[in-house]
Design a protein around this motif. Structure first.
Motif, PDB file in Angstrom:
ATOM      1  N   ILE A 184       0.881  -1.170   0.000  1.00 40.76           N
ATOM      2  CA  ILE A 184       0.000   0.000   0.000  1.00 40.76           C
ATOM      3  C   ILE A 184       0.913   1.212   0.000  1.00 40.76           C
ATOM      4  O   ILE A 184       1.642   1.470   0.956  1.00 40.76           O
ATOM      5  N   SER A 185       0.904   1.924  -1.121  1.00 40.44           N
ATOM      6  CA  SER A 185       1.812   3.046  -1.307  1.00 40.44           C
ATOM      7  C   SER A 185       1.073   4.355  -1.045  1.00 40.44           C
ATOM      8  O   SER A 185      -0.026   4.567  -1.551  1.00 40.44           O
ATOM      9  N   LEU A 186       1.682   5.220  -0.270  1.00 39.42           N
ATOM     10  CA  LEU A 186       1.074   6.520   0.015  1.00 39.42           C
ATOM     11  C   LEU A 186       1.452   7.506  -1.090  1.00 39.42           C
ATOM     12  O   LEU A 186       2.599   7.966  -1.153  1.00 39.42           O
ATOM     13  N   LYS A 205       5.646  22.746   7.045  1.00 37.13           N
ATOM     14  CA  LYS A 205       5.409  22.152   8.375  1.00 37.13           C
ATOM     15  C   LYS A 205       4.037  21.491   8.379  1.00 37.13           C
ATOM     16  O   LYS A 205       3.075  22.051   7.852  1.00 37.13           O
ATOM     17  N   SER A 206       3.981  20.305   8.978  1.00 39.39           N
ATOM     18  CA  SER A 206       2.725  19.581   9.058  1.00 39.39           C
ATOM     19  C   SER A 206       1.777  20.288  10.021  1.00 39.39           C
ATOM     20  O   SER A 206       2.184  20.692  11.100  1.00 39.39           O
ATOM     21  N   ILE A 207       0.541  20.475   9.599  1.00 38.53           N
ATOM     22  CA  ILE A 207      -0.412  21.156  10.495  1.00 38.53           C
ATOM     23  C   ILE A 207      -1.665  20.306  10.647  1.00 38.53           C
ATOM     24  O   ILE A 207      -2.151  19.729   9.686  1.00 38.53           O
ATOM     25  N   GLY A 208      -2.185  20.248  11.844  1.00 36.32           N
ATOM     26  CA  GLY A 208      -3.432  19.540  12.102  1.00 36.32           C
ATOM     27  C   GLY A 208      -3.299  18.049  11.879  1.00 36.32           C
ATOM     28  O   GLY A 208      -2.207  17.489  11.914  1.00 36.32           O
ATOM     29  N   SER A 209      -4.443  17.392  11.634  1.00 39.04           N
ATOM     30  CA  SER A 209      -4.454  15.944  11.460  1.00 39.04           C
ATOM     31  C   SER A 209      -4.604  15.612   9.995  1.00 39.04           C
ATOM     32  O   SER A 209      -5.414  16.225   9.298  1.00 39.04           O
ATOM     33  N   PRO A 210      -3.835  14.613   9.513  1.00 38.59           N
ATOM     34  CA  PRO A 210      -3.997  14.213   8.115  1.00 38.59           C
ATOM     35  C   PRO A 210      -5.355  13.543   7.895  1.00 38.59           C
ATOM     36  O   PRO A 210      -5.911  12.959   8.817  1.00 38.59           O
ATOM     37  N   GLN A 211      -5.882  13.667   6.696  1.00 40.82           N
ATOM     38  CA  GLN A 211      -7.169  13.051   6.341  1.00 40.82           C
ATOM     39  C   GLN A 211      -6.963  12.129   5.145  1.00 40.82           C
ATOM     40  O   GLN A 211      -6.192  12.466   4.253  1.00 40.82           O
ATOM     41  N   VAL A 212      -7.700  11.006   5.120  1.00 41.83           N
ATOM     42  CA  VAL A 212      -7.650  10.119   3.950  1.00 41.83           C
ATOM     43  C   VAL A 212      -8.507  10.739   2.844  1.00 41.83           C
ATOM     44  O   VAL A 212      -9.671  11.033   3.046  1.00 41.83           O
ATOM     45  N   ILE A 213      -7.887  10.946   1.678  1.00 43.46           N
ATOM     46  CA  ILE A 213      -8.586  11.595   0.564  1.00 43.46           C
ATOM     47  C   ILE A 213      -9.026  10.543  -0.455  1.00 43.46           C
ATOM     48  O   ILE A 213     -10.029  10.665  -1.121  1.00 43.46           O
ATOM     49  N   TYR A 214      -8.199   9.498  -0.578  1.00 45.32           N
ATOM     50  CA  TYR A 214      -8.473   8.456  -1.566  1.00 45.32           C
ATOM     51  C   TYR A 214      -8.056   7.150  -0.912  1.00 45.32           C
ATOM     52  O   TYR A 214      -6.925   7.020  -0.453  1.00 45.32           O
ATOM     53  N   SER A 215      -8.979   6.208  -0.813  1.00 41.99           N
ATOM     54  CA  SER A 215      -8.665   5.017  -0.019  1.00 41.99           C
ATOM     55  C   SER A 215      -8.497   3.762  -0.870  1.00 41.99           C
ATOM     56  O   SER A 215      -8.490   3.820  -2.096  1.00 41.99           O
ATOM     57  N   LEU A 216      -8.374   2.634  -0.198  1.00 40.35           N
ATOM     58  CA  LEU A 216      -8.008   1.372  -0.847  1.00 40.35           C
ATOM     59  C   LEU A 216      -9.116   0.804  -1.731  1.00 40.35           C
ATOM     60  O   LEU A 216     -10.291   1.019  -1.451  1.00 40.35           O
ATOM     61  N   THR A 217      -8.704   0.062  -2.731  1.00 38.35           N
ATOM     62  CA  THR A 217      -9.686  -0.665  -3.544  1.00 38.35           C
ATOM     63  C   THR A 217      -9.497  -2.180  -3.404  1.00 38.35           C
ATOM     64  O   THR A 217     -10.435  -2.933  -3.598  1.00 38.35           O
ATOM     65  N   VAL A 257       0.523  -7.267   4.455  1.00 36.94           N
ATOM     66  CA  VAL A 257       0.506  -5.895   3.924  1.00 36.94           C
ATOM     67  C   VAL A 257       1.781  -5.141   4.304  1.00 36.94           C
ATOM     68  O   VAL A 257       2.240  -5.194   5.455  1.00 36.94           O
ATOM     69  N   LEU A 258       2.325  -4.442   3.327  1.00 38.82           N
ATOM     70  CA  LEU A 258       3.471  -3.560   3.564  1.00 38.82           C
ATOM     71  C   LEU A 258       3.062  -2.142   3.156  1.00 38.82           C
ATOM     72  O   LEU A 258       2.793  -1.877   1.981  1.00 38.82           O
ATOM     73  N   VAL A 259       2.995  -1.248   4.120  1.00 38.97           N
ATOM     74  CA  VAL A 259       2.672   0.154   3.828  1.00 38.97           C
ATOM     75  C   VAL A 259       3.975   0.890   3.537  1.00 38.97           C
ATOM     76  O   VAL A 259       4.946   0.779   4.304  1.00 38.97           O
ATOM     77  N   ILE A 260       4.000   1.614   2.437  1.00 41.28           N
ATOM     78  CA  ILE A 260       5.214   2.346   2.041  1.00 41.28           C
ATOM     79  C   ILE A 260       4.939   3.847   2.004  1.00 41.28           C
ATOM     80  O   ILE A 260       4.005   4.300   1.345  1.00 41.28           O
ATOM     81  N   ASP A 261       5.783   4.611   2.694  1.00 40.56           N
ATOM     82  CA  ASP A 261       5.677   6.072   2.591  1.00 40.56           C
ATOM     83  C   ASP A 261       7.054   6.664   2.295  1.00 40.56           C
ATOM     84  O   ASP A 261       8.089   6.003   2.459  1.00 40.56           O
ATOM     85  N   ASP A 262       7.033   7.912   1.870  1.00 40.44           N
ATOM     86  CA  ASP A 262       8.295   8.574   1.545  1.00 40.44           C
ATOM     87  C   ASP A 262       9.063   8.933   2.814  1.00 40.44           C
ATOM     88  O   ASP A 262      10.261   8.693   2.926  1.00 40.44           O
ATOM     89  N   LEU A 300      -2.133   6.940  11.221  1.00 41.38           N
ATOM     90  CA  LEU A 300      -3.495   6.951  10.671  1.00 41.38           C
ATOM     91  C   LEU A 300      -3.692   5.789   9.689  1.00 41.38           C
ATOM     92  O   LEU A 300      -4.666   5.036   9.778  1.00 41.38           O
ATOM     93  N   VAL A 301      -2.742   5.633   8.772  1.00 42.56           N
ATOM     94  CA  VAL A 301      -2.865   4.587   7.749  1.00 42.56           C
ATOM     95  C   VAL A 301      -2.726   3.197   8.383  1.00 42.56           C
ATOM     96  O   VAL A 301      -3.447   2.262   8.023  1.00 42.56           O
ATOM     97  N   SER A 302      -1.845   3.063   9.370  1.00 38.12           N
ATOM     98  CA  SER A 302      -1.685   1.764  10.035  1.00 38.12           C
ATOM     99  C   SER A 302      -2.986   1.355  10.709  1.00 38.12           C
ATOM    100  O   SER A 302      -3.389   0.193  10.652  1.00 38.12           O
TER     101      SER A 302
END
Ligand code: 5GP
Ligand code: MG
Length: 193
Positions: free
Chosen positions: A46-48, A82-94, A102-107, A117-119
């Motif tokens: 699952i790539s972010l 700078k990161s502000i507030g809480s991240p929101q999911v905009i587009y989710s899994l299919t 599952v292996l979640v990959i982020d930059d 959040l994603v975990s």
């Protein structure tokens, strides 16, 4: 004939933290670390997006296991550094990930809010296992208690761009990872040309 790729440092960078060659070598090594854990088995990445696109694409090509790929999009910084507030999911899994490895990959792992959040979202879908992999880790900035299972590089607390990482959607295509000049950390200073 295609234009030759420029090799000089991008003029908007103050410094290069990681060269293309360093990234390439480390991506190969991370692939070996994954192999040691997953063996020959199948797993679902699952790539972010968008930040992890380059890392995911290069890492996947170093792995010969059967792999399924899905992407998830979480709100980003916009034109800020700078990161502000809480991240929101905009587009989710299919893909269905129930009982899958599952292996979640982020930059980059920064405050830890995005990865936690994603975990949580993934865990709620009852996978057989969940591991996380990030190219970069800014340990100093952590606000949420979370560590990635696989880390490419630990980096200092500096805002970086390149190799998928952006500032206001720019610089993702740089082959290296570098620090933006302070005067470029203001999207309003750009012309449209
Ligand atoms: P966190 O939720 O851990 O604070 O932030 C993770 C997300 O913030 C990453 O997926 C990335 O999109 C963004 N981020 C954090 N630090 C940097 C950075 O130095 N440069 C860029 N371009 N994005 C960053
Ligand atoms: Mg991101």
């Amino acid at each position: 004939m295609p234009a030759a790729k420029k090799t000089a440092m991008h003029p908007d960078l103050a410094e290069v933290l990681l060269t293309e060659a360093q990234i390439k070598a480390r991506v190969r090594a991370v692939a070996q670390e994954l192999k040691a854990v997953y063996g020959e088995g199948e797993f679902t990445i699952i790539s972010l997006i968008n930040g992890a696109v380059m890392f995911t694409a290069d890492l996947m090509r170093e792995i010969d296991n059967p792999i399924r790929l899905d992407c998830i999009r979480v709100s980003s910084y916009g034109s800020k550094t700078k990161s502000i507030g809480s991240p929101q999911v905009i587009y989710s899994l299919t893909l269905d990930i129930k009982d899958r490895h599952v292996l979640v990959i982020d930059d980059i792992l920064d405050t830890g809010k995005t990865l936690s959040l994603v975990s949580k979202l993934v865990r709620d879908l009852k996978p057989a296992s969940l591991r996380t992999c990030v190219l970069l880790d800014k340990k100093e900035r952590r606000e949420v208690k979370i560590e990635a299972d696989f880390v490419g590089f630990d980096i200092p607390n500096k805002f970086v761009v390149g190799y998928g990482l952006d500032f206001a959607e720019r610089y993702r295509n740089l082959p290296c990872i570098g620090v933006l000049k302070p005067e470029r950390q203001n999207a309003a200073s750009w012309s449209a040309s």
